[in-house]
Structure formats: structure tokens, C-alpha cells
Scaffold this motif. Structure first.
Motif, PDB file in Angstrom:
ATOM      1  N   CYS A   1     -15.921   1.879  34.846  1.00 28.80           N
ATOM      2  CA  CYS A   1     -16.877   2.568  33.979  1.00 28.80           C
ATOM      3  C   CYS A   1     -17.557   1.614  33.000  1.00 28.80           C
ATOM      4  O   CYS A   1     -18.659   1.887  32.520  1.00 28.80           O
ATOM      5  CB  CYS A   1     -16.182   3.696  33.227  1.00 28.80           C
ATOM      6  SG  CYS A   1     -15.621   5.036  34.300  1.00 28.80           S
ATOM      7  N   PHE A   2     -16.892   0.488  32.687  1.00 26.04           N
ATOM      8  CA  PHE A   2     -17.536  -0.504  31.825  1.00 26.04           C
ATOM      9  C   PHE A   2     -18.825  -1.012  32.473  1.00 26.04           C
ATOM     10  O   PHE A   2     -19.796  -1.328  31.783  1.00 26.04           O
ATOM     11  CB  PHE A   2     -16.598  -1.684  31.564  1.00 26.04           C
ATOM     12  CG  PHE A   2     -15.598  -1.445  30.476  1.00 26.04           C
ATOM     13  CD1 PHE A   2     -16.005  -1.127  29.187  1.00 26.04           C
ATOM     14  CD2 PHE A   2     -14.238  -1.535  30.729  1.00 26.04           C
ATOM     15  CE1 PHE A   2     -15.091  -0.910  28.173  1.00 26.04           C
ATOM     16  CE2 PHE A   2     -13.305  -1.323  29.728  1.00 26.04           C
ATOM     17  CZ  PHE A   2     -13.727  -1.006  28.451  1.00 26.04           C
ATOM     18  N   ARG A   3     -18.813  -1.121  33.781  1.00 28.49           N
ATOM     19  CA  ARG A   3     -20.000  -1.584  34.518  1.00 28.49           C
ATOM     20  C   ARG A   3     -21.145  -0.577  34.381  1.00 28.49           C
ATOM     21  O   ARG A   3     -22.310  -0.960  34.247  1.00 28.49           O
ATOM     22  CB  ARG A   3     -19.622  -1.798  35.974  1.00 28.49           C
ATOM     23  CG  ARG A   3     -20.654  -2.474  36.841  1.00 28.49           C
ATOM     24  CD  ARG A   3     -19.977  -2.966  38.119  1.00 28.49           C
ATOM     25  NE  ARG A   3     -20.903  -3.197  39.205  1.00 28.49           N
ATOM     26  CZ  ARG A   3     -21.548  -4.342  39.422  1.00 28.49           C
ATOM     27  NH1 ARG A   3     -21.375  -5.346  38.575  1.00 28.49           N
ATOM     28  NH2 ARG A   3     -22.345  -4.489  40.451  1.00 28.49           N
ATOM     29  N   HIS A   4     -20.789   0.692  34.375  1.00 25.14           N
ATOM     30  CA  HIS A   4     -21.803   1.729  34.180  1.00 25.14           C
ATOM     31  C   HIS A   4     -22.337   1.709  32.745  1.00 25.14           C
ATOM     32  O   HIS A   4     -23.529   1.894  32.511  1.00 25.14           O
ATOM     33  CB  HIS A   4     -21.215   3.103  34.506  1.00 25.14           C
ATOM     34  CG  HIS A   4     -20.930   3.307  35.958  1.00 25.14           C
ATOM     35  ND1 HIS A   4     -21.902   3.667  36.861  1.00 25.14           N
ATOM     36  CD2 HIS A   4     -19.795   3.179  36.670  1.00 25.14           C
ATOM     37  CE1 HIS A   4     -21.355   3.772  38.059  1.00 25.14           C
ATOM     38  NE2 HIS A   4     -20.096   3.467  37.973  1.00 25.14           N
ATOM     39  N   VAL A   5     -21.434   1.499  31.791  1.00 25.21           N
ATOM     40  CA  VAL A   5     -21.857   1.418  30.387  1.00 25.21           C
ATOM     41  C   VAL A   5     -22.822   0.248  30.204  1.00 25.21           C
ATOM     42  O   VAL A   5     -23.849   0.369  29.533  1.00 25.21           O
ATOM     43  CB  VAL A   5     -20.633   1.247  29.458  1.00 25.21           C
ATOM     44  CG1 VAL A   5     -21.090   0.964  28.024  1.00 25.21           C
ATOM     45  CG2 VAL A   5     -19.755   2.490  29.504  1.00 25.21           C
TER      46      VAL A   5
END
Length: 325
Positions: free
Chosen positions: A253-257
Motif C-alpha cells: 500500500c505504500f506504493r499506492h500512497v
């Protein structure tokens, strides 16, 4: 590895594929082939052919998100083509239509702050845990957050892949072997330098950037994921009543953020999105703009202005038509 009446063919096919695919790709194929082998073991007792009825019944057993089902069917279709070359009559099922139903979880700024606070104050209670995680975990999380990296490619970084002077990461161990250059912020560059100094790695040009203290390899992604899951649990960060197409909170999810914040930053700076999005796609190591667009899906309740702006951009990129092909 395989136990059905077509175990020999499955083994030969797997061995051939292993010579051409990346490590991550062959792991996925092995999983799909094993599941197909189990279906054959339970439902097909005689050799000779795999008729349409048998394959359609198998298709009903394949579940998961739309894109995962498509990938699994494609792998088995390829094996069935191989099986036909060996003289076995096999029906090739149609690839199911993929629905764009994926919705990522986006960490809020408050959640990210709480995650980093806990990451910076790790207390090891498990004697079997890798001691390296105390110094490495906070740095790895900040790389995921600030550079949009995948966890697998992050832990496989070598010291020789890092240009500390110019703040550049050379990504070689990546998904689909899509090599790329990733510049880091000045703040992240300082964090990397201080981390290497604390670990005695500064000045070295050989070895892992995130070495394990339990082996000669890099720290394991499993160790990082377990620690992260513990932080999420302790902070009550979860997605209640999560649907199949929704990704719950996780490292990816960090990649999406990162993708969302990059998009929002470009929009606030007044840059044309048709210029910014292609650069973001290259930075993330994507094969297409369509792949990048999936990283920019988020809740319109959280970011109404940004989602309207992105919707306008995609409308111009992919105009509607008044007929069906």
C-alpha cells in the motif's frame, strides 16, 4: 511435485518454463500448475483427452480477483497447448473477461506517522527474530513510502546498486526483470547514509544493503511483513468488512500512497497530467499507463478534488465511444 495422470507432462512443461522465466514468475506458474494437477488428480482417472466438460468444470474452481483468474487461465491454456503437442486431445477454455474491480487501501497521513513511530522503536521479544530488523526496518519502510518501491526489490538491493553521492538507486532485481533508475530525495539520501554508517556499511561496495544477521543473504521479506503486520494490529489499522477486490493494509500500500501523492503533487503544481503520468509510470517500472492508472484508484470520499481531476485526465486519454465493437 505433481501426482495426477498427467504428472509427467506437467513436470516436463514446468522444467521448460523454469529455464526462461524469472524466479517470481515461475513461482506463480508452479502454484497454478499444482492446483490444476490437484483438480486432475481428483477428477480425471484415465488418460486420452481433456474434453470441454472437464475443462469447464475446472474453470468453475478457479476463484479470486478478476485479474488473478485471468492469469491462472492463461497459464493453464499454455500448458494445454503443450499437452496437445504431445498427442493429447485437450479443450482450450476461453480466457474470462477481466473486470477492473481492484481498489487499494490508502494510508492516511496520521496512520503513516503512527507506523513510522512504531517502526523507529522496535523492541525484539522473539529470540528467533533477525536482530538486523531493528536498524533495517525503519529504513526499508521509508524507501517504500518515499520511492514507491516493491518490498521484494528493496530487500534485494546491493551496496553497489546505490549511488550515495547523487542519491540514485539502480534497480536490477525487479518484477518482470524491468530494470530502472530511481532517484531519491535529499532527506532519503541522508537517511541511507546514516543507516550505512551505523551498520558499518558506508564505503563498502559489496554485499547486501539490508543483510540478514541469521544468514549470508539479505533480510527476508517475511520478517519485514510480520513486523509490519504487528504494527498495523497494534494501531488498529485495518479495513473492516473488506471485499475481495479491496486490498487491506499491507506493505504494498505504500506504493499506492506514493503514486497518489505524486499525482496530487503534480496537480497542485499545475503540471499537465498527460506529461506527469508517463514519467510516473516509468519511475514505478510499469509496462503501460493502464497499469499505472490502477495505482491511482482511491476513495472519492478521502480525495474528492483529486479524483475529479484524475477522472478528467483519463476521460481525455480514453474518450468514450457511442458504439460497441
Amino acid at each position: 511435485m505433481f501426482k495426477s495422470i498427467y504428472a509427467t507432462e506437467l513436470k516436463m512443461y514446468y522444467d521448460l518454463r523454469s529455464k526462461t522465466l524469472s524466479e517470481s514468475a515461475i513461482k506463480h506458474e508452479a502454484c497454478y500448475l499444482k492446483r490444476f494437477d490437484t483438480y486432475l488428480y481428483n477428477n480425471v482417472k484415465t488418460r486420452g483427452s481433456l474434453p470441454e466438460s472437464v475443462m469447464n468444470n475446472w474453470l468453475k474452481t478457479v476463484n479470486g480477483k478478476s485479474s488473478s483468474v485471468e492469469n491462472e487461465v492463461i497459464v493453464i491454456r499454455q500448458f494445454l497447448h503443450y499437452l496437445q503437442l504431445t498427442g493429447v486431445e485437450a479443450y482450450i477454455p476461453v480466457i474470462p473477461k477481466v473486470r477492473d474491480d481492484y481498489m487499494p487501501y490508502i494510508f492516511s497521513d496520521i496512520e503513516i506517522e503512527r507506523i513510522f513511530v512504531d517502526a523507529d522503536n522496535i523492541i525484539l521479544k522473539d529470540k528467533k527474530a533477525d536482530p538486523a530488523i531493528i536498524l533495517e526496518f525503519p529504513v526499508i519502510l521509508r524507501l517504500l513510502y518515499s520511492c514507491g518501491l516493491r518490498i521484494g526489490e528493496t530487500i534485494k538491493l546491493r551496496l553497489s546498486d546505490v549511488d550515495f553521492e547523487n542519491g540514485i538507486l539502480y534497480m536490477y532485481n525487479t518484477k518482470n526483470n524491468k530494470k530502472r533508475i530511481v532517484p531519491v530525495s535529499d532527506e532519503m539520501k541522508v537517511i541511507l547514509q546514516k543507516y550505512c554508517m551505523a551498520c558499518g556499511l558506508l564505503g563498502k561496495n559489496e554485499g547486501w544493503l539490508f543483510p540478514s544477521q541469521l544468514s549470508d543473504s539479505h533480510i527476508s521479506d517475511r520478517a519485514i511483513k510480520r513486523r509490519f503486520e504487528a504494527i498495523l494490529k497494534s494501531n488498529g489499522i485495518q479495513l473492516p468488512n473488506r471485499k475481495k477486490h479491496e486490498r487491506g493494509p499491507c506493505l504494498h500500500c505504500f506504493r499506492h500512497v506514493f503514486a497518489f501523492k505524486s499525482f496530487a503533487q503534480a496537480e497542485r503544481a499545475g503540471r499537465h497530467l498527460d506529461d506527469a503520468i508517463p514519467y510516473l509510470s516509468i519511475y514505478l517500472g510499469h509496462d503501460s499507463l493502464d497499469e499505472t492508472s490502477k495505482y491511482l484508484k482511491f476513495s472519492n470520499e478521502m480525495f474528492p478534488d483529486a479524483i475529479d481531476c484524475f477522472g478528467d485526465f483519463m476521460k481525455e486519454l480514453l474518450p468514450e465511444v457511442d458504439y460497441e465493437a
